[in-house]
Structure formats: structure tokens, C-alpha cells
Scaffold this motif. Structure first.
Motif, PDB file in Angstrom:
ATOM      1  N   VAL A   1      24.116  10.563  77.170  1.00 37.18           N
ATOM      2  CA  VAL A   1      23.695  10.833  75.795  1.00 37.18           C
ATOM      3  C   VAL A   1      23.389   9.509  75.127  1.00 37.18           C
ATOM      4  N   GLY A   2      22.306   9.467  74.356  1.00 40.73           N
ATOM      5  CA  GLY A   2      21.979   8.249  73.629  1.00 40.73           C
ATOM      6  C   GLY A   2      20.618   8.332  72.979  1.00 40.73           C
ATOM      7  N   PRO A   3      20.191   7.242  72.369  1.00 35.97           N
ATOM      8  CA  PRO A   3      18.888   7.233  71.717  1.00 35.97           C
ATOM      9  C   PRO A   3      17.766   7.039  72.727  1.00 35.97           C
ATOM     10  N   GLY A   4      16.626   7.623  72.440  1.00 34.27           N
ATOM     11  CA  GLY A   4      15.436   7.406  73.248  1.00 34.27           C
ATOM     12  C   GLY A   4      14.355   6.811  72.372  1.00 34.27           C
ATOM     13  N   PHE A   5      13.660   5.834  72.887  1.00 34.22           N
ATOM     14  CA  PHE A   5      12.604   5.165  72.140  1.00 34.22           C
ATOM     15  C   PHE A   5      11.292   5.408  72.865  1.00 34.22           C
ATOM     16  N   GLY A   6      10.248   5.775  72.121  1.00 32.20           N
ATOM     17  CA  GLY A   6       8.962   6.047  72.739  1.00 32.20           C
ATOM     18  C   GLY A   6       7.836   5.365  71.995  1.00 32.20           C
ATOM     19  N   TYR A   7       6.831   4.967  72.753  1.00 34.34           N
ATOM     20  CA  TYR A   7       5.652   4.318  72.189  1.00 34.34           C
ATOM     21  C   TYR A   7       4.420   4.989  72.756  1.00 34.34           C
TER      22      TYR A   7
END
Length: 183
Positions: free
Chosen positions: A118-124
């Protein structure tokens, strides 16, 4: 988001505090990611299978339970299709996760495990048609199963479920990695 990052930092500090009494492992590997297509505002986003990388640190709480942190990333080209146009788009995803695994047959040459991250996801995403070029975030929940062979080789399947819409794609990651032991 600050709560998630604070939790990951606290988990990392806790793992290093226990390091004197147990064993820890560092895992490095690659993934093959199958992306689930999606549609947002009558625009279809598709990505072909792409390779990725992962690095994971785990602390063995007991023979059956380990906790850790994982960082994984995948990037590459995809396409967007809307009314009357098709264009190329570039994507990047990064997910630092807190992970936990339950080992079914520890201390054996064949050790199946089940776990979750579980955690943050970063997308570009960057493309010319919709003129999108920005970062966004989402909570990621990542159930996984796998097997560790001979205490070093890990084969796993992990579903990275991005809970928020946007340019991030939920994906199934087939992973092969090598575990370095630190006893």
C-alpha cells in the motif's frame, strides 16, 4: 498524501530499529507489466506491455512474516484515441509501497508467499492532442503472490490497483528478482 509518506517513513525507521535482532533482505529485479486500458471523457488510453524495475527491502519479523518497502517503476509509449484522432503518448509510473508478506513454507528451498503493498502512486503523461503534460497521484493497493526459490530467486505476480482515475493505469506485474540476504 502527507499521512501516507509519514507512515512509510515511520515504517522504514521501525525496520532499521529491529535490524540488530533479525535478518533483512534486499531484492532487485524486473517486471513485465500488462496494463488495463481505460476510457476518460470519451478518450481511450491504451498501453502495450512494458518492462519495469523494482527494488525492495524486507525485514523478517519472524519465519512467517516480513515487512518492508518497495519502489517500482514502469514507463513507455502508449496511444490515445478520441473522436477523429489517434496520437502517441508517453507515460511514467512510480509507486513506493509499504509491503507485508506471509511465508507459507519458510526455511525451505520452495517458499510460496502471499502479501500486499500500500502506498502512493505517481503518474506522468505527455501527449500533443489533449495537451496533457503533468504529474498526478493516487493511492495504490497491490496484492501479490509468489514463490521464493533457494532463498534468493523470487517469482511473483502483483496487481497494482490505482484507485484514482487519471493517466495512471492499473496493471498486472510479473516479476523476477534476486534477493540478497543480510543475516
Amino acid at each position: 498524501m502527507k499521512k501516507i509518506l509519514t507512515t512509510l517513513l515511520a515504517l522504514g525507521l521501525t525496520l532499521t530499529a529491529f535490524a540488530q535482532s533479525g535478518s533483512s533482505e534486499l531484492e532487485v529485479g524486473g517486471t513485465l507489466n500488462y496494463f488495463l486500458g481505460k476510457q476518460v471523457d470519451n478518450v481511450s488510453y491504451n498501453r502495450p506491455m512494458r518492462p519495469g524495475i523494482l527494488i525492495e527491502y524486507r525485514y523478517n519479523i519472524s519465519d512467517y512474516l516480513d515487512l518492508g518497502v518497495q519502489a517500482s517503476s514502469t514507463f513507455g509509449q502508449g496511444k490515445i484515441v478520441g473522436t477523429g484522432y489517434t496520437d502517441k503518448a508517453w507515460f511514467l509510473q512510480v509507486a513506493p509501497l509499504a509491503v507485508a508478506d506471509f511465508n507459507l513454507l519458510p526455511e525451505r528451498g520452495f517458499n510460496p508467499f502471499i502479501g500486499v503493498g500500500v502506498g502512493p502512486g505517481f503518474g506522468y503523461e505527455s501527449n500533443k492532442i489533449t495537451k496533457v503534460a503533468h504529474w498526478s497521484t493516487s493511492l495504490v493497493v497491490a496484492p501479490r503472490v509468489g514463490v521464493e526459490l533457494f532463498e534468493h530467486l523470487r517469482l511473483s505476480v502483483q496487481y497494482n490497483w490505482y484507485l484514482k482515475a487519471g493517466e495512471k493505469f492499473s496493471n498486472v506485474a510479473l516479476g523476477v528478482s534476486w534477493t540478497f540476504l543480510d543475516d
